[in-house]
Design an enzyme around this catalytic site. Structure first.
Site, PDB file in Angstrom:
ATOM      1  N   HIS A 214      -5.783   2.699   1.317  1.00 41.03           N
ATOM      2  CA  HIS A 214      -5.048   3.863   1.829  1.00 41.03           C
ATOM      3  C   HIS A 214      -5.753   4.526   3.025  1.00 41.03           C
ATOM      4  CE1 HIS A 214      -3.094   3.107  -1.871  1.00 41.03           C
ATOM      5  NE2 HIS A 214      -3.815   3.875  -2.641  1.00 41.03           N
TER       6      HIS A 214
ATOM      7  N   ASP B  15       0.903  -1.150   0.000  1.00 43.45           N
ATOM      8  CA  ASP B  15       0.000   0.000   0.000  1.00 43.45           C
ATOM      9  C   ASP B  15       0.939   1.195   0.000  1.00 43.45           C
ATOM     10  OD1 ASP B  15      -1.415   2.277   0.818  1.00 43.45           O
ATOM     11  OD2 ASP B  15      -2.954   1.035   1.755  1.00 43.45           O
ATOM     12  N   HIS B  16       1.037   1.881  -1.132  1.00 46.14           N
ATOM     13  CA  HIS B  16       2.127   2.861  -1.226  1.00 46.14           C
ATOM     14  C   HIS B  16       1.973   4.003  -0.225  1.00 46.14           C
ATOM     15  CE1 HIS B  16      -0.625   5.151  -3.819  1.00 46.14           C
ATOM     16  NE2 HIS B  16       0.168   6.185  -3.654  1.00 46.14           N
TER      17      HIS B  16
HETATM   18  C1  BG6 Z   1      -3.669   4.724  -6.236  1.00 42.28           C
HETATM   19  C2  BG6 Z   1      -5.030   4.759  -6.870  1.00 42.28           C
HETATM   20  O1  BG6 Z   1      -3.574   3.645  -5.343  1.00 42.28           O
HETATM   21  O2  BG6 Z   1      -3.441   5.923  -5.525  1.00 42.28           O
HETATM   22  C3  BG6 Z   1      -5.165   5.966  -7.781  1.00 42.28           C
HETATM   23  O3  BG6 Z   1      -5.239   3.579  -7.627  1.00 42.28           O
HETATM   24  C4  BG6 Z   1      -4.799   7.239  -7.047  1.00 42.28           C
HETATM   25  O4  BG6 Z   1      -6.476   6.059  -8.301  1.00 42.28           O
HETATM   26  C5  BG6 Z   1      -3.458   7.085  -6.340  1.00 42.28           C
HETATM   27  O5  BG6 Z   1      -4.744   8.280  -7.993  1.00 42.28           O
HETATM   28  C6  BG6 Z   1      -3.192   8.282  -5.442  1.00 42.28           C
HETATM   29  O6  BG6 Z   1      -1.892   8.187  -4.932  1.00 42.28           O
HETATM   30  P1  BG6 Z   1      -1.118   9.488  -4.464  1.00 42.28           P
HETATM   31  O7  BG6 Z   1       0.164   8.968  -3.911  1.00 42.28           O
HETATM   32  O8  BG6 Z   1      -0.952  10.352  -5.674  1.00 42.28           O
HETATM   33  O9  BG6 Z   1      -1.984  10.148  -3.439  1.00 42.28           O
END
Ligand code: BG6
Length: 504
Positions: free
Chosen positions: A253, A190-191
């Site tokens: 997230h 989960d980044h």
């Molecule tokens: C991803 C989603 O996990 O996270 C995307 O699939 C979203 O739809 C993205 O745009 C948002 O990531 P960040 O790091 O730009 O907030």
């Protein structure tokens, strides 16, 4: 959560499944390059791209070099790339073809011979979800999953989202994974957990003594978590239309941010101790009320509007989206945790596309001070203190306090104490994927989602998704692109005596 500095990582071959995809070019290879720049990759590091379409080793290498120039956090350093490049190759094969996996194994054995000792295999599943099951099955059958079992060089597998699309599919996936790998070999990514500010959340909570005494229902009146984006679905309509905001953002997230905000102090920084506490927090969330007038969920879809002064089309007119789609591009929820610490405190969470701006933040609203002294004089209720944890952008923390405005009268005004990462620490901090890949290579699962975390989150949200599915477009609220979401989401809070703070 170990220090990400020099850790002992055995010689490694990383195999990326779905290597021709966007993620490899934009995130994975830039992350590997930047780790190499910091001398954090092992001396013997090899990268094998695995994909269904034939690509020669040379084309794969030159493609990666181009994407590095486009996406790397720091400029491409020729010496570093020259060191990495010879270890990069491409393996063409189907995900469900056992013979391709046998060939892959031979390739890895050859590398092992060359290195002269055991090599850790890191399998990165970056394919569409339909690829997960056959790949896991073949990694198991070929013996690649069990290579060097119970040693530091044991094989590891990183799994990209989406991790299932409801509770049943997540369970099925977990069972499949656990038949082939033990949980300590599995890294569900989960980044958000790799973001510097998210990692810092636990430090803020548990390395400062001022927060813990007030971090509970006695002093907190509500908590808001917003993860909004100004962009639409772009070129990802095919994926997004089958997912929607709940599956794409909330289930992973946002629920992770919630778990980190609400969990009890862990007994140590051991990955399992932290993840145990997150699971307990998730388990304490009460099932959501779905029906009016007490509904605790809102979903919406964006219609035409103006975002940052530019005209934006409605979701149902986006390329690749059917005009009869009822996929939600916005989800807002009011959650209650049924535990000692949080009983009675509403947690308002929301995420959506094509909202007014991109912001991820957690706002803790404390109880209002009694209006005995100053409040009484001005006949105004005193503003509550707000602690704002800015995950992105403008990363930092703010605390609003009531202060006297200068002058002969005693007038009060909320003022803000603010800490910004960039002004304090400078910019150019590592990207989420750098931290996460490094941790997985070192076998540290703290910043990854454990199987039971994923299941608990799906367990809470699957009834909502089923309900929405059964209602079709009935109850799907509209909001203009560039706004803060449907009015029903404002009402969700107003009915409970609150309003969205980020909107102001
Ligand atoms: C991803 C989603 O996990 O996270 C995307 O699939 C979203 O739809 C993205 O745009 C948002 O990531 P960040 O790091 O730009 O907030």
């Amino acid at each position: 959560m170990k220090n990400s500095g020099k850790r002992s990582i055995p010689p490694t071959v990383m195999v990326i499944f779905g290597a021709s995809g966007d993620l490899t070019a934009r995130k994975l290879v830039p992350a590997l390059f930047n780790l190499s720049l910091d001398h954090l990759l092992p001396e013997n590091f090899f990268l094998i791209g695995y994909g269904r379409k034939h690509v020669s080793d040379d084309d794969f290498r030159s493609g990666l070099k181009k994407s590095l120039s486009a996406y790397s956090r720091r400029p491409v350093n020729k010496d570093i790339w020259d060191k990495l490049e010879p270890g990069v190759s491409f393996h063409t094969g189907a995900y469900d073809d056992p013979s391709s996996f046998e060939e892959l194994k031979l390739k890895i054995e050859k590398i092992e011979e060359m290195v002269g000792g055991p090599i850790q295999c890191m399998f990165y599943l970056s394919t569409p979800p339909s690829g997960f099951l056959p790949i896991l099955e073949n990694l198991g059958n070929s013996g690649l999953a069990r290579l060097h079992k119970n040693t530091p060089s044991a094989s590891k597998v990183i799994i990209e989202k989406p991790f299932g699309r409801d509770l049943n599919s997540a369970r099925e996936l977990n069972q499949m994974i656990n038949r082939r790998f033990s949980e300590s070999q599995v890294f569900r990514i989960d980044h958000y957990l790799g973001k510097e500010t998210v990692q810092s959340l636990l430090v803020q909570r548990f390395a400062n003594s001022i927060f813990e005494p007030v971090w509970n229902r006695n002093y907190v009146s509500s908590v808001q978590i917003t993860v909004s984006e100004d962009l639409g679905v772009g070129s990802r309509a095919g994926y997004y239309d089958r997912s929607g905001a709940m599956r794409d953002m909330i289930q992973n997230h946002v629920m992770q941010l919630l778990a980190l905000t609400t969990m009890e102090p862990p007994s140590s920084l051991d990955p399992e101790a932290i993840r145990d506490e997150k699971v307990k927090a998730l388990q304490a969330i009460k099932p959501l009320k779905l029906n009016d007038p007490h509904a605790e969920v809102v979903r919406g879809v964006y219609t035409e509007g103006l975002v940052g002064g530019e005209k934006a089309i409605g979701y149902q007119n986006e390329n690749g989206v059917s005009s009869t789609s009822y996929t939600e591009t916005y989800a807002g929820l009011c959650l209650q945790l049924d535990n000692w610490r949080w009983k009675g405190v509403p947690f308002y969470i929301r995420s959506g596309k094509r909202l007014a701006r991109k912001v991820s933040e957690i706002v803790v609203q404390f109880t209002r001070p009694p209006a005995i002294l100053f409040g009484h004089d001005s006949r105004q209720p005193l503003s509550p203190n707000l602690l704002t944890i800015r995950i992105q952008p403008n990363e930092g923390v703010g605390l609003s306090l009531n202060s006297k405005t200068p002058g002969l009268e005693t007038k009060l005004q909320p003022v803000n104490l603010s800490f910004g990462y960039e002004t304090t620490f400078g910019s150019n901090t590592p990207e989420a994927y750098e931290r996460l890949i490094l941790d997985a290579l070192a076998g540290d699962g703290t910043l990854f989602i454990r199987g039971d975390e994923a299941e608990n989150s799906w367990g809470l949200l699957t009834p909502v998704l089923d309900y929405w599915q059964s209602m079709g477009n009935h109850g799907l609220e509209e909001y203009a692109a560039g706004s803060w979401g449907p009015l029903a989401a404002d009402k969700l809070l107003l009915q409970r005596g609150h309003e969205w703070i980020t909107n102001k």
